[in-house]
Motif scaffolding. Structure first.
Motif, mmCIF file in Angstrom:
data_model
loop_
_atom_site.group_PDB
_atom_site.id
_atom_site.type_symbol
_atom_site.label_atom_id
_atom_site.label_comp_id
_atom_site.label_asym_id
_atom_site.label_seq_id
_atom_site.Cartn_x
_atom_site.Cartn_y
_atom_site.Cartn_z
ATOM 1 N N LYS A 173 0.838 -1.199 0.000
ATOM 2 C CA LYS A 173 0.000 0.000 0.000
ATOM 3 C C LYS A 173 0.878 1.255 0.000
ATOM 4 C CE LYS A 173 -3.795 2.243 2.401
ATOM 5 N NZ LYS A 173 -4.735 2.197 3.518
ATOM 6 N N VAL A 174 1.937 1.241 0.794
ATOM 7 C CA VAL A 174 2.855 2.385 0.819
ATOM 8 C C VAL A 174 3.525 2.550 -0.548
ATOM 9 C CG1 VAL A 174 4.999 3.276 1.836
ATOM 10 C CG2 VAL A 174 3.265 2.274 3.306
ATOM 11 N N LEU A 175 3.913 1.444 -1.159
ATOM 12 C CA LEU A 175 4.601 1.503 -2.449
ATOM 13 C C LEU A 175 3.666 1.839 -3.600
ATOM 14 C CD1 LEU A 175 6.973 -1.586 -2.190
ATOM 15 C CD2 LEU A 175 7.517 0.819 -1.799
ATOM 16 N N SER A 176 2.366 1.752 -3.380
ATOM 17 C CA SER A 176 1.424 1.981 -4.478
ATOM 18 C C SER A 176 1.271 3.457 -4.852
ATOM 19 C CB SER A 176 0.047 1.393 -4.140
ATOM 20 O OG SER A 176 -0.583 2.135 -3.118
ATOM 21 N N ASN A 177 1.845 4.360 -4.083
ATOM 22 C CA ASN A 177 1.809 5.779 -4.412
ATOM 23 C C ASN A 177 3.003 6.108 -5.309
ATOM 24 O OD1 ASN A 177 2.948 8.613 -3.750
ATOM 25 N ND2 ASN A 177 0.787 8.746 -3.194
ATOM 26 N N PRO A 178 2.775 6.675 -6.498
ATOM 27 C CA PRO A 178 3.890 6.944 -7.424
ATOM 28 C C PRO A 178 4.991 7.833 -6.834
ATOM 29 C CG PRO A 178 1.792 7.203 -8.550
ATOM 30 C CD PRO A 178 1.478 7.027 -7.088
ATOM 31 N N ASP A 179 4.632 8.852 -6.072
ATOM 32 C CA ASP A 179 5.655 9.725 -5.476
ATOM 33 C C ASP A 179 6.512 8.949 -4.482
ATOM 34 O OD1 ASP A 179 4.880 11.963 -6.937
ATOM 35 O OD2 ASP A 179 3.534 12.693 -5.368
ATOM 36 N N ARG A 180 5.879 8.158 -3.626
ATOM 37 C CA ARG A 180 6.649 7.374 -2.649
ATOM 38 C C ARG A 180 7.527 6.348 -3.347
ATOM 39 N NH1 ARG A 180 1.654 7.798 0.644
ATOM 40 N NH2 ARG A 180 1.000 5.772 -0.153
ATOM 41 N N LEU A 181 7.013 5.759 -4.414
ATOM 42 C CA LEU A 181 7.806 4.782 -5.164
ATOM 43 C C LEU A 181 9.037 5.448 -5.777
ATOM 44 C CD1 LEU A 181 7.776 1.804 -5.980
ATOM 45 C CD2 LEU A 181 6.542 2.466 -8.033
ATOM 46 N N LEU A 182 8.866 6.635 -6.336
ATOM 47 C CA LEU A 182 10.002 7.373 -6.896
ATOM 48 C C LEU A 182 11.020 7.737 -5.813
ATOM 49 C CD1 LEU A 182 8.149 9.724 -9.388
ATOM 50 C CD2 LEU A 182 9.790 7.922 -9.979
ATOM 51 N N LEU A 233 11.284 -4.617 -8.477
ATOM 52 C CA LEU A 233 10.585 -3.673 -9.345
ATOM 53 C C LEU A 233 11.533 -3.072 -10.370
ATOM 54 C CD1 LEU A 233 8.275 -1.862 -6.767
ATOM 55 C CD2 LEU A 233 7.592 -3.522 -8.515
ATOM 56 N N TYR A 234 12.738 -2.749 -9.946
ATOM 57 C CA TYR A 234 13.733 -2.201 -10.862
ATOM 58 C C TYR A 234 14.034 -3.199 -11.975
ATOM 59 C CZ TYR A 234 18.025 -0.243 -12.718
ATOM 60 O OH TYR A 234 18.980 0.275 -13.561
ATOM 61 N N CYS A 286 12.885 4.671 -4.871
ATOM 62 C CA CYS A 286 13.789 4.311 -5.965
ATOM 63 C C CYS A 286 15.092 5.108 -5.834
ATOM 64 C CB CYS A 286 13.114 4.577 -7.303
ATOM 65 S SG CYS A 286 14.097 4.038 -8.715
ATOM 66 N N GLN A 287 14.982 6.398 -5.597
ATOM 67 C CA GLN A 287 16.180 7.231 -5.418
ATOM 68 C C GLN A 287 16.962 6.810 -4.172
ATOM 69 O OE1 GLN A 287 17.845 9.638 -7.134
ATOM 70 N NE2 GLN A 287 16.501 9.021 -8.805
ATOM 71 N N LEU A 288 16.244 6.570 -3.089
ATOM 72 C CA LEU A 288 16.920 6.222 -1.835
ATOM 73 C C LEU A 288 17.534 4.828 -1.878
ATOM 74 C CD1 LEU A 288 14.500 7.770 0.804
ATOM 75 C CD2 LEU A 288 16.623 8.722 -0.127
ATOM 76 N N SER A 289 17.061 3.974 -2.779
ATOM 77 C CA SER A 289 17.664 2.649 -2.905
ATOM 78 C C SER A 289 19.077 2.758 -3.489
ATOM 79 C CB SER A 289 16.796 1.734 -3.773
ATOM 80 O OG SER A 289 16.841 2.128 -5.130
ATOM 81 N N GLN A 290 19.373 3.910 -4.105
ATOM 82 C CA GLN A 290 20.694 4.156 -4.668
ATOM 83 C C GLN A 290 21.636 4.810 -3.662
ATOM 84 O OE1 GLN A 290 21.222 2.940 -7.854
ATOM 85 N NE2 GLN A 290 19.173 2.171 -7.389
ATOM 86 N N GLY A 291 21.099 5.256 -2.533
ATOM 87 C CA GLY A 291 21.915 5.894 -1.507
ATOM 88 C C GLY A 291 21.169 7.037 -0.853
ATOM 89 N N GLU A 292 21.762 7.575 0.188
ATOM 90 C CA GLU A 292 21.127 8.674 0.927
ATOM 91 C C GLU A 292 20.985 9.907 0.042
ATOM 92 O OE1 GLU A 292 22.383 8.043 5.544
ATOM 93 O OE2 GLU A 292 23.773 9.181 4.293
ATOM 94 N N ARG A 293 19.947 10.688 0.345
ATOM 95 C CA ARG A 293 19.701 11.930 -0.392
ATOM 96 C C ARG A 293 19.194 13.003 0.565
ATOM 97 N NH1 ARG A 293 22.027 9.678 -4.124
ATOM 98 N NH2 ARG A 293 21.096 8.930 -6.040
ATOM 99 N N ARG A 294 19.608 14.241 0.297
ATOM 100 C CA ARG A 294 19.047 15.384 1.009
ATOM 101 C C ARG A 294 17.672 15.689 0.427
ATOM 102 N NH1 ARG A 294 21.524 19.716 -0.509
ATOM 103 N NH2 ARG A 294 22.923 18.724 -1.984
#
Length: 110
Positions: free
Chosen positions: A27-36, A100-101, A39-47
């Motif tokens: 359910k959390v992943l079903s929101n496109p903004d949260r998924l994006l 998913l990736y 996706c970015q955070l799976s590559q590393g930390e971000r500000r």
């Protein structure tokens, strides 16, 4: 025989609990903004500013979605000077993001 029935019931309860946890994550992943964001955070930390720039999600929406991810214990934060840095901390969410990736983001070779 009752021991066997108890074992089946216990296994069913465990399965139902696991299914509930999986549905909550999905359910959390079903929101496109949260998924994006994930996706970015799976590559590393971000500000926060980096996420906003990379994803084109405006600040109020970004903050709202980061709060959901934090409340669900999928991400953590740390302060770096004046900046808040987010990181993906859920191994289960990371595993789902990797699948998913592979399924949606990797181009197939002819």
């Amino acid at each position: 025989m009752s021991t066997q029935m108890e074992k089946v019931s216990m296994d069913l309860e465990e399965m139902q609990s696991a299914a509930g946890r999986a549905c909550r994550l999905m359910k959390v992943l079903s929101n496109p903004d949260r998924l994006l964001i994930l996706c970015q955070l799976s590559q590393g930390e971000r500000r926060v500013g980096e996420l906003e720039e990379l994803l084109g999600i405006v600040q109020p929406t970004l903050s709202q979605q980061l709060t959901v991810l934090r409340d669900e214990a999928l991400v953590s934060t740390r302060r770096e000077g004046k900046h808040i840095v987010y990181g993906l901390t859920s191994p289960k969410a990371l595993a789902v993001m990797q699948v998913l990736y592979e399924q949606f983001c990797v181009c197939e070779k002819p």
